[in-house]
Each structure stands twice: as C-alpha cells, then as structure tokens.
Design a protein around this motif. Structure first.
Motif, PDB file in Angstrom:
ATOM      1  N   GLU A 155       0.843  -1.340   0.080  1.00 46.72           N
ATOM      2  CA  GLU A 155      -0.104  -0.034  -0.026  1.00 46.72           C
ATOM      3  C   GLU A 155       0.824   1.299   0.088  1.00 46.72           C
ATOM      4  O   GLU A 155       1.216   1.926   1.114  1.00 46.72           O
ATOM      5  CB  GLU A 155      -0.819  -0.167   1.282  1.00 46.72           C
ATOM      6  CG  GLU A 155      -1.920  -1.091   1.233  1.00 46.72           C
ATOM      7  CD  GLU A 155      -2.631  -1.128   2.517  1.00 46.72           C
ATOM      8  OE1 GLU A 155      -2.905   0.119   2.982  1.00 46.72           O
ATOM      9  OE2 GLU A 155      -3.383  -2.265   2.851  1.00 46.72           O
ATOM     10  N   ASP A 177       0.390   4.205  -0.276  1.00 48.36           N
ATOM     11  CA  ASP A 177      -0.304   5.600   0.253  1.00 48.36           C
ATOM     12  C   ASP A 177       0.173   5.622   1.333  1.00 48.36           C
ATOM     13  O   ASP A 177       0.285   6.634   2.331  1.00 48.36           O
ATOM     14  CB  ASP A 177      -1.823   5.716   0.134  1.00 48.36           C
ATOM     15  CG  ASP A 177      -2.209   6.323  -1.053  1.00 48.36           C
ATOM     16  OD1 ASP A 177      -1.555   6.680  -1.789  1.00 48.36           O
ATOM     17  OD2 ASP A 177      -3.466   5.998  -1.421  1.00 48.36           O
ATOM     18  N   ARG A 210       3.820   6.933   1.560  1.00 41.88           N
ATOM     19  CA  ARG A 210       3.438   8.320   1.234  1.00 41.88           C
ATOM     20  C   ARG A 210       3.058   9.109   2.524  1.00 41.88           C
ATOM     21  O   ARG A 210       3.601  10.386   2.716  1.00 41.88           O
ATOM     22  CB  ARG A 210       2.548   8.854   0.263  1.00 41.88           C
ATOM     23  CG  ARG A 210       2.044  10.107  -0.213  1.00 41.88           C
ATOM     24  CD  ARG A 210       1.108  10.414  -1.343  1.00 41.88           C
ATOM     25  NE  ARG A 210      -0.189   9.857  -0.980  1.00 41.88           N
ATOM     26  CZ  ARG A 210      -1.048  10.338   0.246  1.00 41.88           C
ATOM     27  NH1 ARG A 210      -0.809  11.487   0.583  1.00 41.88           N
ATOM     28  NH2 ARG A 210      -2.278   9.764   0.303  1.00 41.88           N
ATOM     29  N   ARG A 211       2.006   8.827   3.351  1.00 44.51           N
ATOM     30  CA  ARG A 211       1.657   9.517   4.492  1.00 44.51           C
ATOM     31  C   ARG A 211       2.791   9.516   5.595  1.00 44.51           C
ATOM     32  O   ARG A 211       2.745  10.572   6.097  1.00 44.51           O
ATOM     33  CB  ARG A 211       0.307   8.989   4.865  1.00 44.51           C
ATOM     34  CG  ARG A 211      -1.049   8.772   4.070  1.00 44.51           C
ATOM     35  CD  ARG A 211      -2.164   8.581   4.879  1.00 44.51           C
ATOM     36  NE  ARG A 211      -2.181   7.332   5.307  1.00 44.51           N
ATOM     37  CZ  ARG A 211      -2.602   6.163   4.752  1.00 44.51           C
ATOM     38  NH1 ARG A 211      -3.061   6.383   3.483  1.00 44.51           N
ATOM     39  NH2 ARG A 211      -2.630   4.721   5.225  1.00 44.51           N
ATOM     40  N   GLN A 243       5.215  12.292   4.236  1.00 44.99           N
ATOM     41  CA  GLN A 243       4.611  13.686   4.103  1.00 44.99           C
ATOM     42  C   GLN A 243       4.249  14.193   5.549  1.00 44.99           C
ATOM     43  O   GLN A 243       4.269  15.395   5.714  1.00 44.99           O
ATOM     44  CB  GLN A 243       3.429  13.688   3.286  1.00 44.99           C
ATOM     45  CG  GLN A 243       3.748  13.456   1.794  1.00 44.99           C
ATOM     46  CD  GLN A 243       2.631  13.470   0.859  1.00 44.99           C
ATOM     47  OE1 GLN A 243       1.727  13.439   1.226  1.00 44.99           O
ATOM     48  NE2 GLN A 243       2.788  13.696  -0.485  1.00 44.99           N
ATOM     49  N   ASP A 282       3.074  14.863  -3.920  1.00 43.10           N
ATOM     50  CA  ASP A 282       2.432  13.557  -4.203  1.00 43.10           C
ATOM     51  C   ASP A 282       3.280  12.836  -5.679  1.00 43.10           C
ATOM     52  O   ASP A 282       3.452  11.867  -5.557  1.00 43.10           O
ATOM     53  CB  ASP A 282       0.884  13.572  -4.547  1.00 43.10           C
ATOM     54  CG  ASP A 282       0.042  13.824  -3.142  1.00 43.10           C
ATOM     55  OD1 ASP A 282       0.626  13.721  -2.226  1.00 43.10           O
ATOM     56  OD2 ASP A 282      -1.037  14.067  -3.206  1.00 43.10           O
ATOM     57  N   ALA A 295       5.212   9.652  -6.026  1.00 46.66           N
ATOM     58  CA  ALA A 295       4.778   8.609  -6.733  1.00 46.66           C
ATOM     59  C   ALA A 295       5.808   8.263  -7.757  1.00 46.66           C
ATOM     60  O   ALA A 295       6.056   6.974  -8.077  1.00 46.66           O
ATOM     61  CB  ALA A 295       3.338   9.219  -7.508  1.00 46.66           C
ATOM     62  N   TRP A 323       8.328   6.027  -5.756  1.00 45.99           N
ATOM     63  CA  TRP A 323       8.055   4.730  -5.514  1.00 45.99           C
ATOM     64  C   TRP A 323       7.919   3.878  -6.553  1.00 45.99           C
ATOM     65  O   TRP A 323       8.496   2.688  -6.761  1.00 45.99           O
ATOM     66  CB  TRP A 323       6.466   4.686  -5.202  1.00 45.99           C
ATOM     67  CG  TRP A 323       5.940   3.504  -4.733  1.00 45.99           C
ATOM     68  CD1 TRP A 323       5.134   2.807  -5.625  1.00 45.99           C
ATOM     69  CD2 TRP A 323       5.862   2.492  -3.402  1.00 45.99           C
ATOM     70  NE1 TRP A 323       4.649   1.435  -5.182  1.00 45.99           N
ATOM     71  CE2 TRP A 323       5.076   1.209  -3.995  1.00 45.99           C
ATOM     72  CE3 TRP A 323       6.365   2.623  -2.347  1.00 45.99           C
ATOM     73  CZ2 TRP A 323       4.994   0.236  -2.958  1.00 45.99           C
ATOM     74  CZ3 TRP A 323       6.508   1.664  -1.673  1.00 45.99           C
ATOM     75  CH2 TRP A 323       5.778   0.586  -1.705  1.00 45.99           C
TER      76      TRP A 323
END
Length: 270
Positions: free
Chosen positions: A131, A133, A136-137, A140, A184, A188, A191
């Motif tokens: 996952e 995301d 990413r979270r 960030q 973002d 992306a 990743w």
C-alpha cells in the motif's frame, strides 16, 4: 531467499536447529506451506503448525538450498548430515537440503506476532499487496530528511543503503529535504522507480542501477536467461570524493541514520 525456500513447499521435512537457536522440533515431520519475504524479513509456515518461523538475516546471515545428489528412499533423510558453520535451522526433504546460517533473528511467532511484525513495517515495493499510500503519508507527515526516511523500515520495507543513494540520485532529490516537502507526484515517481529497481534486482539476483546494465539485464530476463554479475557501476553509492558521472561535481558522503549517505551536490540540490 524466500524463493529458494519455496522449493520445499508441499513436502514433509525433517526440521532441526544444530546450534539450538530455534525450537525446530515443532516443524519436524510437517509439510512446508509457504515462505514469504516481507521487506528484509522471512516468514516460513508449515501445514497444521500454528506458528511461523521468523528470520532476519542482517548482514551476515544466509539461506542455502540444494538438491540431493540422488533420490532418497522415504519422505526425508533419516540421519542428520554434519554441520558446517553456525546453522540455526535445517530442513531436509526428499529432494532438498536447506540451511539458515548466522541469522540475526530466528524465532517462532504466533499469529499475533506475525500481525505485529507486519504492522510495524512499511509497504514492501516487491509485494503485490503493498500500500504505497501508507508510505506516502508517513513521509509527508515527517520532518525528518527523505534520505533517513527511505531506509526506515517502518516507512518502506526493504530499501537498503545502496538503493537509497541511487534512487535519490536518479530522482535528483536532495537527501536533506524534509519528508513533508515531498509532494504527491515526487513520491509517486520515487515509489515507481523503487518498484522497478527492486524488481529488476530480484530477477537479476544482485543490485543493478546503471542504465546500460539495466537495459541488458531486462533483455536477458525477458529471454529467460541468467544475468551475469557485471562489475558494479553506481552513480553515487560508495563514490565519495569522485566526480559525478552526470555533472562532474564531487560526490559527497555523510552519516544519515546508521549508515553513510552518498549524494551529488550538483545533481541533488534544493
């Protein structure tokens, strides 16, 4: 290494721990169910055994699996071969002999233990169930530099020091940029490149980050051929004090986390 151990899946095994590090008898005479990699961790399970063997090999551990030189009479050998080296876990099937040597971690985990392990790891770019995301979270929401976050296994599982340096150079990212400044699109792209590089490295059996070598490795893998171990060619990793191949600036190195971070101040500036 998980793929090596999966050669024993579906077979009953003799399970032992020559150095006594593992209560291996719980797996003895059971059928191997699966072997999975989760970042830098290995989980091995057996049919009708409510526990998983959790392995972390660190820098010195290894997994060897070899086929027997001749067919065996029975499901597995009846006698143990002599031990050579610090063997923490040995599996013997009718067709294969597997050994785990010098692991940093070799333990049994119940279902809750496996869930806790997975919960404390970030997503693994090599796994289909990753996952991104979540990573990413975590990036960030952090003030820490991206160079430190990339090798934090709680953020992304599986990236080591070589990949950290090469990924950031390929992205032309300053390793000192705080995570909360990574937008973002930048995440992306980072990743996606991590998935590409790690997948190629898995297929080749070694780290390939040079574009020329990557192209040649892809062609060999498409044809189903083995990728030879060419001389290592990195953009910045291990090249402190040498000129960058791209811009000619002197590659620098500085400790960031447990290891030194290599980067090019010419290519990777804010």
């Amino acid at each position: 290494m998980a793929a090596r151990l999966r050669q024993l899946v579906g077979q009953p095994v003799r399970s032992s721990s020559p150095n006594g590090q593992l209560d291996a008898a719980l797996f003895d005479e059971h059928v191997v169910a699966d072997a999975q990699a989760v970042g830098k961790h290995l989980l091995v399970t057996a049919v009708d055994v409510p526990l998983a063997v959790h392995l972390h090999l660190a820098m010195d551990g290894g997994v060897s699996v070899r086929k027997h030189s001749r067919a065996l009479d029975g499901a597995y050998p009846r006698t143990e071969p002599p031990s050579h080296g610090n063997v923490a876990w040995r599996l013997l099937s009718a067709t294969h002999h597997a050994e785990v040597t010098d692991p940093a971690v070799c333990e049994l985990l119940d279902e809750d233990g496996v869930l806790a392990l997975r919960a404390r790891l970030g997503p693994d770019p090599l796994r289909e169930d990753a996952e991104p995301d979540l990573a990413r979270r975590r990036i960030q929401n952090s003030r820490r530099p991206i160079g430190a976050l990339l090798i934090d296994q709680k953020v992304i599982a599986g990236i080591g020091n070589v990949y950290r340096a090469e990924l950031l150079h390929r992205a032309r990212l300053d390793p000192f940029i705080p995570g909360h400044d990574i937008d973002d699109d930048t995440f992306a792209a980072l990743w996606h490149d991590a998935v590409e590089l790690l997948t190629l490295g898995l297929g080749a059996g070694w780290i390939v980050t040079d574009e020329v070598q990557m192209t040649a490795a892809r062609e060999l893998l498409v044809r189903g051929e083995r990728v030879p171990r060419w001389p290592k060619r990195y953009a910045v990793y291990g090249r402190a004090g040498k000129p960058c191949h791209v811009c000619g600036s002197t590659v620098r190195a500085e400790r960031m986390g447990p290891q030194r971070m290599f980067w090019c101040p010419g290519c990777q500036h804010s």
